[in-house]
Design an enzyme around this catalytic site. Structure first.
Site, PDB file in Angstrom:
ATOM      1  N   TYR A 174      38.962  37.744  39.083  1.00  0.00           N
ATOM      2  CA  TYR A 174      37.919  38.507  38.395  1.00  0.00           C
ATOM      3  C   TYR A 174      38.265  39.988  38.341  1.00  0.00           C
ATOM      4  CZ  TYR A 174      33.272  40.546  37.597  1.00  0.00           C
ATOM      5  OH  TYR A 174      32.215  41.271  37.117  1.00  0.00           O
ATOM      6  N   LYS A 231      38.705  42.410  34.905  1.00  0.00           N
ATOM      7  CA  LYS A 231      37.907  43.596  34.605  1.00  0.00           C
ATOM      8  C   LYS A 231      38.765  44.864  34.545  1.00  0.00           C
ATOM      9  CE  LYS A 231      33.868  41.725  34.066  1.00  0.00           C
ATOM     10  NZ  LYS A 231      33.203  41.741  32.743  1.00  0.00           N
TER      11      LYS A 231
END
Length: 263
Positions: A166, A170
């Site tokens: 993740y 991002k």
């Protein structure tokens, strides 16, 4: 639904059309509802049809204008169709909020390529596809636009364990934000990102419940303002970037984290 005081002020979005992805719940729902209060016509996009329609129906029931659209942002044809629906229904495409994301957690050594690809397919590929298709249409209109990407403080600093996939997705969103801000500034298309810290949403709670979370943000006293965020806190920052109040702002990454990064 429109709040005349808000809609007519510097944060007003009267006459604008906004596409908000992942708007069926959590942060996306809060953004869609706040945009409607600010006078925008809102495309409530989500992969879950019922969730999108529930939010859009509530906005319409309160006097706003909203359209529910089902879209998987990892699929280029669905993203293009979503943008075309916005134009067909409301006539313009002025604002895009790239909020759709998934955040399952897995220890780094247990991350398989398929897991990596699926998460990046939504979080990074999806952001890329939505940026590309929205910018194409905004350039054709010739009236500029505002794009807000929802990133995370995890892109800047390791916040919890088991989150490498993740975090990397991002960080890619941050890079896309700055790159597109530079390349399309001449078209008066502004691109910024909001980086939430810990926010109490149903999705975040469900992800956290599946694995023991530990890391810097979980330590006592690490949030100077003393509380986790609410979806509305993120929505207000997004509204700033989407509105004329930020007309000279592009390529910026704004953390909304209660001060975590300076603690």
């Amino acid at each position: 639904m429109t709040d005349n005081t808000l809609a007519m002020g510097p944060l007003g979005l009267a006459g604008k059309t906004a596409v908000v992805t992942g708007a069926g719940s959590g942060i996306g729902q809060a953004i869609a509802e706040l945009f409607a209060r600010a006078g925008a016509k809102v495309v409530v996009a989500d992969i879950q049809a019922d969730a999108a329609e529930t939010v859009a129906s509530a906005i319409r029931a309160a006097g706003g204008r909203a359209l529910a659209v089902v879209a998987d942002v990892s699929q280029d044809t669905q993203v293009a169709a979503m943008m075309d629906r916005a134009l067909a229904e409301f006539g313009t495409l002025d604002i895009l909020v790239n909020n759709a994301a998934i955040f399952p957690k897995r220890p780094f050594l247990d991350v398989e390529a398929d897991f990596w690809d699926k998460l990046h397919g939504v979080n990074l590929r999806g952001t890329f596809l939505c940026l590309r298709e929205a910018i194409k249409r905004m350039k054709t209109q010739g009236s500029g636009g505002a794009i807000v990407n929802i990133s995370s403080v995890s892109s800047m600093q390791a916040v919890v364990y088991h989150n490498a996939t993740y975090n990397a997705s991002k960080a890619g969103v941050n890079s896309l934000t700055k790159t597109t801000a530079l390349e399309f500034a001449a078209d008066n298309i502004r691109v910024n990102a909001v980086l939430p810290g810990g926010v109490m949403t149903p999705g975040a709670k469900a992800a956290g419940d599946k694995i023991e979370l530990k890391g810097p943000i979980m330590g006592p006293g690490r949030i100077p303002l003393g509380k986790m965020g609410e979806p509305e806190d993120i929505a207000m920052a997004v509204l700033f970037f989407a509105s004329p109040a930020s007309r000279l702002v592009t390529g910026q990454l704004l953390a909304v984290d209660g001060g975590f990064q300076v603690s």
